[in-house]
Design an enzyme around this catalytic site. Structure first.
Site, mmCIF file in Angstrom:
data_model
loop_
_atom_site.group_PDB
_atom_site.id
_atom_site.type_symbol
_atom_site.label_atom_id
_atom_site.label_comp_id
_atom_site.label_asym_id
_atom_site.label_seq_id
_atom_site.Cartn_x
_atom_site.Cartn_y
_atom_site.Cartn_z
ATOM 1 N N LYS A 54 43.197 30.262 45.157
ATOM 2 C CA LYS A 54 44.514 30.870 44.966
ATOM 3 C C LYS A 54 45.157 31.158 46.313
ATOM 4 O O LYS A 54 46.333 30.861 46.530
ATOM 5 C CB LYS A 54 44.380 32.154 44.129
ATOM 6 C CG LYS A 54 44.110 31.843 42.654
ATOM 7 C CD LYS A 54 43.607 33.039 41.873
ATOM 8 C CE LYS A 54 43.161 32.586 40.481
ATOM 9 N NZ LYS A 54 42.480 33.613 39.705
ATOM 10 N N GLN A 98 41.062 39.948 40.404
ATOM 11 C CA GLN A 98 40.217 38.955 39.739
ATOM 12 C C GLN A 98 39.310 39.632 38.701
ATOM 13 O O GLN A 98 38.595 40.579 39.012
ATOM 14 C CB GLN A 98 39.372 38.210 40.793
ATOM 15 C CG GLN A 98 38.562 37.065 40.249
ATOM 16 C CD GLN A 98 39.418 35.884 39.774
ATOM 17 O OE1 GLN A 98 40.439 35.557 40.368
ATOM 18 N NE2 GLN A 98 39.012 35.263 38.680
ATOM 19 N N ASP A 121 49.549 37.977 36.638
ATOM 20 C CA ASP A 121 48.673 37.469 35.575
ATOM 21 C C ASP A 121 49.206 37.894 34.204
ATOM 22 O O ASP A 121 48.667 37.480 33.169
ATOM 23 C CB ASP A 121 47.249 38.040 35.759
ATOM 24 C CG ASP A 121 46.234 36.960 36.089
ATOM 25 O OD1 ASP A 121 46.605 35.778 36.030
ATOM 26 O OD2 ASP A 121 45.078 37.319 36.392
#
Ligand code: NAP
Length: 295
Positions: A54, A98, A121
């Site tokens: 990422k 994460q 997200d």
């Protein structure tokens, strides 16, 4: 006739090019550099690879990339303090923590303090609610990538029967909302659903996000259906080697489906690029600029 291969890699590369061009224009016209922060607690090897990719992708697109690595024993309070610091940082437009977190940490209170405007997200309750209301501009990345592939390879899905197998917050639920918003007739299936093969045989669009290798069989698939395989499962390839397979028995399914995503190279390829798209959208929204929602 074998199915059309839904080439996520090629679609992702095209979207990536558009994002890079848009970011370059933002920088030259407004002096704005989109910033993405990744937070990883602990040192799970797979998570480290995801987070590194990422960061690399963000940098390759001309974004600012910040990585925060926290030790596995980090407390909930320390994690929250870090998220609050990133919430306040005006050079950071997107924050990705994460998941999964180490077992002693709870993701829900962390999502409760994560600024929804920076929630690239799209996991916070605010963004989930906005999606339900048809007002979201930050949409969970893999479902967003799925919709882009369907738009490109199927076109108008209005009135089509769609089955989503799996009801996770990360994929199944937002994917079903997006399919519904595109006027598909949506069924959601999960581990308690009865007669999954019969449900699947009705589907013009079959989306599998289960996490079970090659679980969906070819004789469940309606001839000509579009099959989106979200699963990523590592299985033995003999001689101590491993390979990735999806949730669909690809080799047999491609003889029945009209179009199908491979694993790898299908939906997975879109996810990271959609994360960058979300970061770009977040940067524009936080600076009062028009949103690049139709790249
Ligand atoms: P998840 O949280 O692991 O949940 C799995 C879902 O599958 C649950 O809703 C579960 O039902 C359902 N399920 C399990 N066994 C089933 C069965 N026998 N029949 C019907 N449904 C069943 O899901 P996820 O996080 O969405 O992940 C699913 C897969 O997609 C994983 O392989 C993951 O690695 C992959 N994934 C890939 C990407 C990407 O970038 N390509 C992104 C996200 C996820 P219940 O709710 O009833 O337990």
């Amino acid at each position: 006739m074998p199915a059309t291969l839904i080439d996520g890699k090629a679609s992702a590369a095209r979207l990536r090019g558009k994002i890079a061009a848009y970011a370059a224009e933002l920088k030259s016209r407004h002096g704005l550099v989109p910033g993405l922060a990744t937070v990883l607690v602990g040192s799970d090897p797979a998570s480290e690879v995801y987070v590194r990719n990422k960061g690399k992708t963000a940098e390759a697109l001309g974004f600012k990339s910040v990585h925060v690595g926290l030790p596995a024993e980090t407390s909930q309070e320390t994690l929250h303090a870090k998220v609050r610091e990133l919430n306040r940082d005006r050079s950071v437009h997107g924050i990705l923590v994460q998941l999964p977190l180490p077992k002693h940490l709870d993701e829900n209170p962390m999502l409760d303090i994560l600024d929804p405007a920076k929630d690239v997200d799209a996991l916070t309750p605010i963004n989930a609610g906005l999606l339900l209301s048809g007002r979201a501009h930050l949409v969970s990345c893999t479902p967003a990538g799925t919709m882009l592939l369907l738009k490109e390879y199927v076109g108008d899905i209005s009135g089509k029967e769609a089955l989503v197998i799996g009801r996770s917050l990360l994929f199944g639920k937002p994917a079903a909302q997006l399919l519904l918003a595109a006027n598909a007739t949506v069924t959601m299936a999960h581990s308690r659903s009865r007669d999954l093969p019969a449900l699947a045989r009705r589907a013009d669009i079959l989306v599998a996000a289960i996490g079970k290798p090659e679980f969906v069989k070819a004789d469940w698939i309606k001839p000509g259906a579009a099959v989106i395989d979200v699963g990523i499962n590592r299985v033995s390839a003999g001689e101590g080697k491993t390979r990735l397979v999806g949730d669909v028995d690809y080799e047999a399914a491609k003889e029945v489906a009209g179009a199908i995503t491979p694993v790898p190279g299908g939906v997975g390829a879109m996810t990271i690029v959609c994360l960058m798209h979300n970061t770009l959208i977040a940067a524009c929204a936080q600076n009062g600029l028009p949103l690049p929602t139709a790249l």
